[in-house]
Write a protein that holds these residues in place. Sequence first.
Motif, PDB file in Angstrom:
ATOM      1  N   CYS A 248       0.215   3.454   3.187  1.00 23.57           N
ATOM      2  CA  CYS A 248       0.752   2.925   4.445  1.00 23.57           C
ATOM      3  C   CYS A 248       2.275   2.786   4.365  1.00 23.57           C
ATOM      4  CB  CYS A 248       0.168   1.547   4.751  1.00 23.57           C
ATOM      5  SG  CYS A 248      -1.605   1.548   5.042  1.00 23.57           S
TER       6      CYS A 248
ATOM      7  N   CYS B  68       0.847  -1.197   0.000  1.00 29.75           N
ATOM      8  CA  CYS B  68       0.000   0.000   0.000  1.00 29.75           C
ATOM      9  C   CYS B  68       0.883   1.248   0.000  1.00 29.75           C
ATOM     10  CB  CYS B  68      -0.920   0.006   1.220  1.00 29.75           C
ATOM     11  SG  CYS B  68      -1.826   1.574   1.383  1.00 29.75           S
TER      12      CYS B  68
ATOM     13  N   CYS C 133      -5.659   0.954   5.832  1.00 29.24           N
ATOM     14  CA  CYS C 133      -5.963   2.399   5.885  1.00 29.24           C
ATOM     15  C   CYS C 133      -7.241   2.764   5.137  1.00 29.24           C
ATOM     16  CB  CYS C 133      -4.789   3.214   5.336  1.00 29.24           C
ATOM     17  SG  CYS C 133      -4.562   3.079   3.545  1.00 29.24           S
TER      18      CYS C 133
ATOM     19  N   CYS D 187      -7.200  -0.891   0.450  1.00 28.18           N
ATOM     20  CA  CYS D 187      -6.298  -1.328   1.525  1.00 28.18           C
ATOM     21  C   CYS D 187      -7.133  -1.590   2.774  1.00 28.18           C
ATOM     22  CB  CYS D 187      -5.243  -0.257   1.798  1.00 28.18           C
ATOM     23  SG  CYS D 187      -4.228  -0.630   3.251  1.00 28.18           S
TER      24      CYS D 187
HETATM   25 ZN   LIG Z   1      -2.961   1.351   3.316  1.00 22.58          ZN
END
Ligand SMILES: [Zn+2]
Length: 209
Positions: A24, A21, A61, A58
């Motif tokens: 992240c 991600c 997040c 994701c």
């Molecule tokens: Zn993420």
Amino acid sequence: MLFIWGFKGRNKKMGEGEFFCPDCGSYHHYFLMIVKRWFTFYFIPIFPTSTLGEYVECQNCKATFNTRVLELDPKKDAEMFEAEFSLAAKRVMFKMALADGEIDESEIEQITQAFQSIAKREIDKNDIAAELEAARDDTRTVAEYMADISAQLNDTGKEQVLRAAIAVIKADGIIDDDELKELSELIKALDMPKAYSNGILLEEGLPKL
Ligand SMILES: [Zn+2]
């Protein structure tokens, strides 16, 4: 007798796995989501009519990405890859600020700050200049743009875009009817549940739309 029928976008999980991600900056579980347009009768979805889009979400997040994110090389490309809500929030803010003519320095400053708090990172001047240029070249209205890309966003992303638009119309201290009308069209194009968007408007001190 009055029949109430309409259309509604519905999101469905089509796959899942591990991915890097970009928001992240680490590996997390993802869902591959597909958005289909459903025919509704008395607000009940009856059958799907077409595919509106797909995205990768994701699970850490909740940011959504173009499916190309699954092919990226985290060492090389991750920094360049922007979440869909982030792209949309930027475009919507500039287009709303451009709607009443030119953008001045203080508006750019306010958009930059609003965007930094949404994206939770520093935004450099070149990035802002490039986006201003792109928003100017984009001839679609805010609602047309949103209708094209709302299928790339989950509810979290839609909320971020709506809050970004509200930040822009609040920026000059005066909220006029034209701005409320534009906001109402944006909400329609976002295809958000009414109770959800009204909750956000209430929180932001705006009238229900
Ligand atoms: Zn993420």
